[in-house]
Design a protein around this motif. Structure first.
Motif, PDB file in Angstrom:
ATOM      1  N   THR A 157     -36.998 -46.747  24.065  1.00  0.00           N
ATOM      2  CA  THR A 157     -37.160 -48.167  23.739  1.00  0.00           C
ATOM      3  C   THR A 157     -35.841 -48.905  23.961  1.00  0.00           C
ATOM      4  OG1 THR A 157     -38.915 -47.720  22.142  1.00  0.00           O
ATOM      5  CG2 THR A 157     -37.764 -49.813  21.900  1.00  0.00           C
ATOM      6  N   TYR A 158     -34.748 -48.284  23.535  1.00  0.00           N
ATOM      7  CA  TYR A 158     -33.419 -48.871  23.755  1.00  0.00           C
ATOM      8  C   TYR A 158     -33.193 -49.124  25.245  1.00  0.00           C
ATOM      9  CZ  TYR A 158     -28.337 -49.012  24.395  1.00  0.00           C
ATOM     10  OH  TYR A 158     -27.068 -49.358  24.797  1.00  0.00           O
ATOM     11  N   LYS A 159     -33.506 -48.121  26.065  1.00  0.00           N
ATOM     12  CA  LYS A 159     -33.294 -48.248  27.517  1.00  0.00           C
ATOM     13  C   LYS A 159     -34.223 -49.301  28.131  1.00  0.00           C
ATOM     14  CE  LYS A 159     -31.661 -43.497  27.947  1.00  0.00           C
ATOM     15  NZ  LYS A 159     -32.133 -42.109  28.136  1.00  0.00           N
ATOM     16  N   GLN A 160     -35.434 -49.390  27.590  1.00  0.00           N
ATOM     17  CA  GLN A 160     -36.393 -50.408  28.074  1.00  0.00           C
ATOM     18  C   GLN A 160     -35.857 -51.816  27.783  1.00  0.00           C
ATOM     19  OE1 GLN A 160     -40.342 -50.017  26.370  1.00  0.00           O
ATOM     20  NE2 GLN A 160     -41.002 -52.009  27.163  1.00  0.00           N
ATOM     21  N   LEU A 161     -35.335 -52.006  26.564  1.00  0.00           N
ATOM     22  CA  LEU A 161     -34.739 -53.303  26.211  1.00  0.00           C
ATOM     23  C   LEU A 161     -33.521 -53.584  27.080  1.00  0.00           C
ATOM     24  CD1 LEU A 161     -34.918 -53.132  22.305  1.00  0.00           C
ATOM     25  CD2 LEU A 161     -36.298 -54.598  23.787  1.00  0.00           C
ATOM     26  N   LEU A 162     -32.712 -52.546  27.303  1.00  0.00           N
ATOM     27  CA  LEU A 162     -31.475 -52.684  28.079  1.00  0.00           C
ATOM     28  C   LEU A 162     -31.747 -53.185  29.497  1.00  0.00           C
ATOM     29  CD1 LEU A 162     -28.417 -52.217  27.843  1.00  0.00           C
ATOM     30  CD2 LEU A 162     -28.791 -49.872  28.637  1.00  0.00           C
ATOM     31  N   ALA A 163     -32.870 -52.754  30.055  1.00  0.00           N
ATOM     32  CA  ALA A 163     -33.223 -53.168  31.418  1.00  0.00           C
ATOM     33  C   ALA A 163     -33.487 -54.674  31.500  1.00  0.00           C
ATOM     34  CB  ALA A 163     -34.454 -52.397  31.896  1.00  0.00           C
ATOM     35  N   GLU A 164     -33.871 -55.265  30.363  1.00  0.00           N
ATOM     36  CA  GLU A 164     -34.180 -56.703  30.358  1.00  0.00           C
ATOM     37  C   GLU A 164     -33.099 -57.541  29.682  1.00  0.00           C
ATOM     38  OE1 GLU A 164     -37.529 -59.874  28.743  1.00  0.00           O
ATOM     39  OE2 GLU A 164     -38.064 -57.757  28.848  1.00  0.00           O
ATOM     40  N   SER A 165     -32.580 -57.063  28.559  1.00  0.00           N
ATOM     41  CA  SER A 165     -31.603 -57.838  27.789  1.00  0.00           C
ATOM     42  C   SER A 165     -30.635 -56.904  27.079  1.00  0.00           C
ATOM     43  CB  SER A 165     -32.328 -58.712  26.741  1.00  0.00           C
ATOM     44  OG  SER A 165     -31.413 -59.208  25.776  1.00  0.00           O
TER      45      SER A 165
END
Length: 267
Positions: free
Chosen positions: A143-151
């Motif tokens: 989830t952290y990496k998914q968020l990182l890809a966007e913001s």
């Protein structure tokens, strides 16, 4: 709410220092042995523009301690909005609070952030320790990496939650240094990596503020599925110049702040 502004900043500092071990070393490097000349120019806090935890909810802790709202800033590309606050005693640090405009982000990010915020106890937000309470949730490293890809901002919040994102050395008050370039050189000589986005020095004497910052320390975070080393917090350095009336400029420069946010980007 805190009754004492110094106690609040002491607690914010201890919480920041716990995940930013370089800050102590920088203190020793820049400070004078003769006098206590490391003065905090400002701190920054991050949040989401969801009413339960919006910028104004964080600001309430400072307004109760004699701060007033002094300026607002827009960061279109990063989807952020911010305000800064100043205390009636100019020796107290300024406070820069930003919030992510969640509705401008993807439905996936909105769902993750909404779920995180839902886990915060309503009463926690007004508690004395909220501004240094960290996360009230636990996300997975995916989830952290998914968020990182966007913001990067949302990802940082998912891992670190409510705490000072940075403290700032007031270069004007240093005994050993009188300009930002010498400060930067001393940091680099000591092995600290600087944020070079937009140049090592953001701003200029013309805009009455020059800023630089280290890149955030790497620190281990325990996610729901294991541990990951990620950027934590950083240290900023600021020198302010006098306005036409001779008083030092106390505001911020949006174009510079935009680049300072990137101090928590992965190296």
């Amino acid at each position: 709410m805190h009754t004492n502004v110094n106690t609040l900043f002491d607690n914010l500092w201890d919480n920041y220092l716990a995940v930013t071990p370089s800050a102590d070393k920088i203190h020793d490097l820049l400070g004078s042995t003769q006098k206590d000349d490391i003065i905090n120019d400002h701190i920054a806090l991050r949040t989401f523009n969801i009413e339960k935890v919006g910028l104004e909810k964080l600001a309430a802790h400072f307004l109760a301690l004699g701060y007033t709202e002094c300026g607002e800033y827009h960061f279109e590309a990063k989807k952020l909005y911010a305000k800064h606050y100043e205390h009636s005693d100019p020796k107290q640090p300024k406070v820069f609070i930003s919030e992510l405009l969640v509705e401008k982000c993807s439905p996936e990010l909105q769902a993750i952030v909404t779920d995180m915020v839902a886990q915060i106890d309503e009463n926690a937000v007004t508690a004395d320790n909220f501004l240094y309470s960290g996360t009230h949730w636990q996300v997975s490293s995916d989830t952290y990496k998914q968020l990182l890809a966007e913001s990067e901002y949302a990802a940082w919040m998912s891992a670190w939650g409510y705490r000072a994102n940075h403290f700032t050395v007031n270069i004007n008050m240093l005994a050993k240094f009188d300009n930002i370039h010498d400060v930067n050189q001393a940091l680099k000589n000591a092995g600290f990596a600087l944020n070079t986005s937009g140049g090592e020095v953001k701003g200029s004497p013309e805009v009455l503020l020059e800023q630089s910052s280290t890149l955030a320390d790497d620190y281990a975070v325990t996610f729901s599925d294991g541990e990951l080393r990620i950027p934590s917090c950083f240290y900023e350095f600021a020198i302010r110049y006098p306005k036409a009336d001779g008083e030092l400029y106390t505001g911020f420069v949006a174009a510079s702040a935009d680049k300072i946010f990137e101090s928590t980007n992965a190296r």
